[in-house]
Design a protein around this motif. Structure first.
Motif, PDB file in Angstrom:
ATOM      1  N   ILE A   1       0.853  -1.188   0.000  1.00 52.99           N
ATOM      2  CA  ILE A   1       0.000   0.000   0.000  1.00 52.99           C
ATOM      3  C   ILE A   1       0.893   1.243   0.000  1.00 52.99           C
ATOM      4  O   ILE A   1       1.802   1.358   0.820  1.00 52.99           O
ATOM      5  CB  ILE A   1      -0.922   0.028   1.230  1.00 52.99           C
ATOM      6  N   SER A   2       0.624   2.158  -0.916  1.00 56.28           N
ATOM      7  CA  SER A   2       1.422   3.383  -0.998  1.00 56.28           C
ATOM      8  C   SER A   2       0.517   4.567  -1.309  1.00 56.28           C
ATOM      9  O   SER A   2      -0.634   4.410  -1.711  1.00 56.28           O
ATOM     10  CB  SER A   2       2.506   3.246  -2.085  1.00 56.28           C
ATOM     11  N   ARG A   3       1.035   5.747  -1.074  1.00 60.55           N
ATOM     12  CA  ARG A   3       0.294   6.972  -1.405  1.00 60.55           C
ATOM     13  C   ARG A   3       0.397   7.214  -2.899  1.00 60.55           C
ATOM     14  O   ARG A   3       1.457   7.076  -3.504  1.00 60.55           O
ATOM     15  CB  ARG A   3       0.889   8.161  -0.646  1.00 60.55           C
ATOM     16  N   ASP A   4      -0.727   7.556  -3.519  1.00 56.44           N
ATOM     17  CA  ASP A   4      -0.756   7.876  -4.942  1.00 56.44           C
ATOM     18  C   ASP A   4      -0.418   9.350  -5.110  1.00 56.44           C
ATOM     19  O   ASP A   4      -1.286  10.207  -5.029  1.00 56.44           O
ATOM     20  CB  ASP A   4      -2.136   7.555  -5.526  1.00 56.44           C
TER      21      ASP A   4
ATOM     22  N   SER B   1      -2.906  16.026  -4.700  1.00 56.53           N
ATOM     23  CA  SER B   1      -3.471  17.368  -4.547  1.00 56.53           C
ATOM     24  C   SER B   1      -4.850  17.500  -5.168  1.00 56.53           C
ATOM     25  O   SER B   1      -5.387  18.593  -5.263  1.00 56.53           O
ATOM     26  CB  SER B   1      -2.524  18.398  -5.185  1.00 56.53           C
ATOM     27  N   SER B   2      -5.433  16.367  -5.620  1.00 58.33           N
ATOM     28  CA  SER B   2      -6.728  16.434  -6.305  1.00 58.33           C
ATOM     29  C   SER B   2      -7.858  16.784  -5.351  1.00 58.33           C
ATOM     30  O   SER B   2      -8.852  17.368  -5.734  1.00 58.33           O
ATOM     31  CB  SER B   2      -7.030  15.104  -7.006  1.00 58.33           C
ATOM     32  N   SER B   3      -7.736  16.390  -4.099  1.00 53.73           N
ATOM     33  CA  SER B   3      -8.781  16.685  -3.119  1.00 53.73           C
ATOM     34  C   SER B   3      -8.128  17.065  -1.797  1.00 53.73           C
ATOM     35  O   SER B   3      -7.354  16.284  -1.240  1.00 53.73           O
ATOM     36  CB  SER B   3      -9.686  15.464  -2.931  1.00 53.73           C
ATOM     37  N   PRO B   4      -8.431  18.244  -1.279  1.00 53.71           N
ATOM     38  CA  PRO B   4      -7.796  18.685  -0.028  1.00 53.71           C
ATOM     39  C   PRO B   4      -8.254  17.909   1.195  1.00 53.71           C
ATOM     40  O   PRO B   4      -7.608  17.952   2.226  1.00 53.71           O
ATOM     41  CB  PRO B   4      -8.197  20.155   0.066  1.00 53.71           C
ATOM     42  N   SER B   5      -9.396  17.211   1.093  1.00 53.88           N
ATOM     43  CA  SER B   5      -9.923  16.505   2.260  1.00 53.88           C
ATOM     44  C   SER B   5      -9.704  15.002   2.216  1.00 53.88           C
ATOM     45  O   SER B   5      -9.899  14.320   3.215  1.00 53.88           O
ATOM     46  CB  SER B   5     -11.433  16.783   2.402  1.00 53.88           C
ATOM     47  N   ASN B   6      -9.309  14.464   1.049  1.00 54.61           N
ATOM     48  CA  ASN B   6      -9.129  13.023   0.891  1.00 54.61           C
ATOM     49  C   ASN B   6      -7.676  12.665   0.623  1.00 54.61           C
ATOM     50  O   ASN B   6      -6.906  13.458   0.069  1.00 54.61           O
ATOM     51  CB  ASN B   6      -9.990  12.479  -0.248  1.00 54.61           C
ATOM     52  N   CYS B   7      -7.326  11.472   1.003  1.00 56.54           N
ATOM     53  CA  CYS B   7      -5.988  10.933   0.748  1.00 56.54           C
ATOM     54  C   CYS B   7      -6.113   9.827  -0.294  1.00 56.54           C
ATOM     55  O   CYS B   7      -6.899   8.884  -0.120  1.00 56.54           O
ATOM     56  CB  CYS B   7      -5.401  10.382   2.044  1.00 56.54           C
ATOM     57  N   SER B   8      -5.360   9.929  -1.374  1.00 57.17           N
ATOM     58  CA  SER B   8      -5.405   8.942  -2.459  1.00 57.17           C
ATOM     59  C   SER B   8      -4.346   7.871  -2.240  1.00 57.17           C
ATOM     60  O   SER B   8      -3.159   8.180  -2.084  1.00 57.17           O
ATOM     61  CB  SER B   8      -5.180   9.618  -3.812  1.00 57.17           C
ATOM     62  N   LEU B   9      -4.789   6.629  -2.243  1.00 50.96           N
ATOM     63  CA  LEU B   9      -3.904   5.493  -1.999  1.00 50.96           C
ATOM     64  C   LEU B   9      -4.003   4.499  -3.140  1.00 50.96           C
ATOM     65  O   LEU B   9      -4.965   4.521  -3.920  1.00 50.96           O
ATOM     66  CB  LEU B   9      -4.283   4.796  -0.685  1.00 50.96           C
ATOM     67  N   VAL B  10      -3.015   3.621  -3.228  1.00 58.91           N
ATOM     68  CA  VAL B  10      -3.066   2.540  -4.211  1.00 58.91           C
ATOM     69  C   VAL B  10      -2.437   1.299  -3.599  1.00 58.91           C
ATOM     70  O   VAL B  10      -1.417   1.380  -2.918  1.00 58.91           O
ATOM     71  CB  VAL B  10      -2.354   2.938  -5.528  1.00 58.91           C
ATOM     72  N   CYS B  11      -3.090   0.181  -3.792  1.00 59.80           N
ATOM     73  CA  CYS B  11      -2.535  -1.109  -3.376  1.00 59.80           C
ATOM     74  C   CYS B  11      -2.093  -1.829  -4.628  1.00 59.80           C
ATOM     75  O   CYS B  11      -2.841  -1.907  -5.615  1.00 59.80           O
ATOM     76  CB  CYS B  11      -3.577  -1.935  -2.624  1.00 59.80           C
ATOM     77  N   SER B  12      -0.887  -2.367  -4.621  1.00 66.31           N
ATOM     78  CA  SER B  12      -0.352  -2.988  -5.822  1.00 66.31           C
ATOM     79  C   SER B  12       0.406  -4.264  -5.489  1.00 66.31           C
ATOM     80  O   SER B  12       0.854  -4.476  -4.357  1.00 66.31           O
ATOM     81  CB  SER B  12       0.574  -2.012  -6.563  1.00 66.31           C
ATOM     82  N   SER B  13       0.543  -5.103  -6.515  1.00 64.62           N
ATOM     83  CA  SER B  13       1.292  -6.344  -6.372  1.00 64.62           C
ATOM     84  C   SER B  13       1.697  -6.843  -7.748  1.00 64.62           C
ATOM     85  O   SER B  13       0.902  -6.802  -8.693  1.00 64.62           O
ATOM     86  CB  SER B  13       0.449  -7.407  -5.665  1.00 64.62           C
ATOM     87  N   VAL B  14       2.944  -7.268  -7.869  1.00 67.39           N
ATOM     88  CA  VAL B  14       3.423  -7.912  -9.095  1.00 67.39           C
ATOM     89  C   VAL B  14       3.372  -9.409  -8.871  1.00 67.39           C
ATOM     90  O   VAL B  14       4.047  -9.922  -7.974  1.00 67.39           O
ATOM     91  CB  VAL B  14       4.849  -7.466  -9.457  1.00 67.39           C
ATOM     92  N   VAL B  15       2.550 -10.108  -9.649  1.00 61.71           N
ATOM     93  CA  VAL B  15       2.330 -11.531  -9.419  1.00 61.71           C
ATOM     94  C   VAL B  15       2.811 -12.354 -10.602  1.00 61.71           C
ATOM     95  O   VAL B  15       2.740 -11.933 -11.748  1.00 61.71           O
ATOM     96  CB  VAL B  15       0.844 -11.825  -9.146  1.00 61.71           C
TER      97      VAL B  15
END
Length: 246
Positions: free
Chosen positions: A111-114, A119-133
């Motif tokens: 899990i990392s910060r996108d 900066s797209s939304s001042p009230s929300n935090c954008s995250l992304v979960c990723s995996s190389v399988v």
């Protein structure tokens, strides 16, 4: 002849036993194990002829039970997945098939910060979960508590999966990202305070246009400062000459 099949699923590196269902072989029984579409002979037991052997490219992973004729595959890999055929010859003739599925071990999702959406939304935090399988039949999912928020599946090998999520900075819910296949899963829990605090700091950082403006202002200030210093030096020298001439 009785024919029936059995499906078995196993994790790569584990062992799986293919049971004949025989309690104890009779003296005149003969057991043959074959593998794959070509029905390649991989193991054989014949008490009458004194035969107790394994064959083929992975014979070192095969173990035969001399009492029941059951076959165990140790330290199994995905290349050992497929159809195994058992044939028992004796007073009666019977056969059985085993369809063995082997699943590779799953990596832990990250899990990392996108930062692209930070900066797209001042009230929300954008995250992304990723995996190389490098495995097949996997699903990547976001959970809020025990409820699935979103998911993405893949059946191909060697693929990169990613799944976005937006949460509020002060969100107190529990989130987790899960990578799973039919027999196992790997879970990473979201630490909102750590990741989203970092994102919040970056939300206050200037964008490209503001950065150029600030750089230009800094340059102007610098030029003005140098000009002032040069003027001050010249003025000081001028005053000194006037004093000397007088």
């Amino acid at each position: 002849m009785g024919v029936f099949g059995e499906s078995l699923s196993v994790m790569e590196g584990d062992s799986v036993s293919l049971n004949t269902g025989v309690t104890e072989m009779k003296d005149d029984d003969e057991i043959l194990w074959t593998f794959g579409a070509e029905d390649s002979l991989i193991a054989e037991i014949s008490k009458a002829d004194g035969v107790f052997s394994t064959y083929g490219r992975f014979r070192d992973r095969l173990k035969l039970d001399d009492q029941t004729g059951s076959l165990t595959i140790t330290n199994i890999t995905t290349e050992h997945a497929g159809v195994y055929q058992l044939e028992i010859r004796g007073m009666t003739l019977s056969s059985k098939t085993f369809n063995v599925s082997v699943y590779a071990r799953l990596p832990v999702p990250v899990i990392s910060r996108d930062s692209s959406n930070c900066s797209s939304s001042p009230s929300n935090c954008s995250l992304v979960c990723s995996s190389v399988v490098n495995v097949s039949h996997v699903t990547l999912s976001w959970y809020k508590g025990i409820s699935v928020l979103s998911s993405i599946s893949a059946s191909d090998l060697s693929i990169s999966l990613s799944l976005p999520l937006e949460v509020e900075y002060q969100d107190k819910n529990t989130y987790s990202c899960v990578l799973n296949n039919p027999i196992s899963n790997q879970t990473t829990h979201l630490d909102i305070n750590t990741l989203c605090h970092t994102c919040e700091v970056h939300n206050h950082c200037c964008g490209p246009t503001e950065a150029v403006i600030r750089l230009a202002l800094c340059a102007l200030v610098g030029v003005a400062t140098v000009a002032f210093l040069l003027y001050d030096i010249r003025a000081t020298r001028g005053d000194k000459k006037l004093i000397d001439t007088s």
